[in-house]
Structures are given as C-alpha cells and as structure tokens.
Write an enzyme that holds these catalytic residues in place. Sequence first.
Site: not given
Length: 402
Positions: A15, A95, A124
């Site tokens: 990705d 995160r 996220d």
Amino acid sequence: MKPRKIVLAYSGGLDTSVILRWLKETYQCPVVAYCADIGQKEDWEAIKQKGLATGAEEVIIRDLKEEFVADFVFTALKANVIYEGGYLLGTSLARPLIAREQIAVAKEVGADAVAHGATGKGNDQVRFELTYMALAPEISIIAPWRQWPFKGREDLINYAQRHGIPVPVTKEKPYSMDANLFHISYEGGILEDPWTEPPEDMFQMTVSPEKAPDSPEYLEIDFENGIPVAINGEGLSPARLLARVNEIAGRHGIGRIDMVENRFVGIKSRGVYETPGGTLLHLAHRALEHLTMDREVMHLRDSLVPRLAELIYYGFWYSPEMETLRAFVEETQKGITGCVRLKLYKGSAWVVGRRAPRSLYLPELATFEADTLYNQKDAEGFIRLQGLRLKVQAMVRRRQTL
C-alpha cells in the site's frame, strides 16, 4: 493548493509503496518516506533501499521504542484503560506517536503536507489526522485511499507492476496484521466471520496454552509510582522490560483476546489480539493499586476508564480533555509503589502476592480477631444511617397502599 513537499508515513509494504509513487505522479513534488520503529521486526535497511528505489527523496527511520513504551503504553497502564472490556489498545496507542514524529519530520525537512496509508473505513485515518490537526493545524493532509481510483489489492498490484515496484511473491496471508512492541493485531479475511476460530499458526507472540510448559512459573514485577521498573529484581528500561515480560508471558500462552469491537466510524469489527506482556502488567498494576490506593480515588478513576479508553481508541490523544484526564491519572499514581508476584500457567495468570511500603492494608485492622482500631459497636449507627432513606421509602409506600 499544490504541496511543495510531502512526508509519507511509510512501511515498505504494497500500500505505502504504491502511495509513494502515486504521490510523486499526482503532485509532482518530492516525497520523504518516514518510518517509525516501535518494535515491529523489520529489515530497516531493505525498507530504506526500497523506498529510495520507489522514488523517495529521502527515507527517514526513527527508533521510537523507548518513547512508545514509556510515554504511551505505560501512560495507558497507569489508567488501567481497556476498550470495551478486552482490547488493550496496542494499535491505538501507537498511532499518535507515529503521527507526532511525522509532524516533527515534516518540520525538519520543510514539508507542507503529510500523507498516510490508512483506509477510509477504519480507525487509523482518524487517529493520524486528529494528531496532525492538533499539532500542526496549518499542514495539508493527503489520504490517498479516500482520493485515488484504486478499489483494492488487485489494482495496487497492477499499478506496482507497471511502475517496477517489487511485489512480494509470497503467499498472501488470509488476514491483515499490525505489530509493535506491545501487541500484534489480526483482522480481516477469514477472521471476518466471527464464528471462525483463528488458525493456531497465525499467532506469533504466544504459544498455544495447550503447548505451554506443564509447570507454573512465578514472576515478580516492581512498580514505582505506577510505572513498571523491574522484572524479578532486575531493573530494565521501559522497552527492554516490556520485551522481557512479553517473552515470559508468551511462552505460557498468555495474552490472547478475540473480540468484536465498535469502530469509531460506526462499524462492528472482529479483532484478534496478542498482548502477552501487557496482560501481565495490567494484572499486576491493578493488584498493587488494590493495596495502596484510596477507595474513593480508585472508584472515581475507575468511573473515568471507559472515557479514557474511548479517547485513546478514537484518536483524541492530544485533545484538551485527554490532557486533563491524564493529569488526574498521574496524581492517582503517587505512592503506587511496590512488588506483585504472579503465577503463570497454561494461558492463565493470577496474583499470588503483593507488598508495598505505603500499603493501606493493615493486618491489625483487617483481622477477625480482637483489635483496638475498630469498635464493632460503631457499625450499628453506621448501618442505621445508611438504611434511613430505605426505611422512609418503605414507610411511604406502605401508607400509599392503605
């Protein structure tokens, strides 16, 4: 407005590799690939070379393991936060740190935009972008999964092959993973059926409880003001301590959770988690609090735990309300100092001993034998006062039925 330079949160996977090339093509500007080492086991040199080959102007790798454990994992531990009764928030805690450092990198390299690889259906994207907004409100945010024409993995593979981006030829796992020093999460694919049992070969941090040692192991954890500082008498840095307790708990098959949780965007999602060390630290920390924390302070703090867990899960680490609650939690941890002994066996752990220099447990008060601190006759008036309103309610009801 067209960005001058972009910093991408980069992992080296399919990705973010496609995102890296797509950003360069779409915005025609330099892209810096930024990687956060929070304990996932990666070949960082290979990731760096892949990023450069894919078109990154620079690949910056930051070692954030100690920071992650000391400032995020242990902060959550001090509050005993668990989301919806099971999830210890391993990804949620990582995160805001990743995003915070990404903003720092953007300032260092003179970038005016940041990008991430989170999809438009998960949590996220919110965690990254709320952190960006809180720390750098002026910066532009690019979320390719909400912008580009690609629909799924096949489109990404085709794009990668057209642009000479290496695509692993290994067999695709039938689920997705996210790892750091605190946990590994598994979701998607075969796990989307909540009736399907996870395959045993999926787990990486824990052995199957059936294959764990046939003899129990004892473990002692020392705390200072709510922070774990030593394992079996050996003082360790936060990251080394967590790694050590991960290994110990993992070999006993401790720390697996399988749950269906509520995502912030409104979707129910099934997640399977391994958090071996975190499971033991939570158990020990709570046991020490039982010994050393005032009852009313504990009950007040516990009433706030669901809210704290939500704030972390939803991505509001840098919000004013989180800052306020964290200050309260820090105050509650003064004096949470001592040692807890755990017994580990076949996937389970339980507390078998605890001691503290400022213990509120007084044997002379707790005893069933005669004591001089507590007069049992005092309980009579106490009970009468507690029951007064109940008697009044009963008397009123009785009159109404006459």
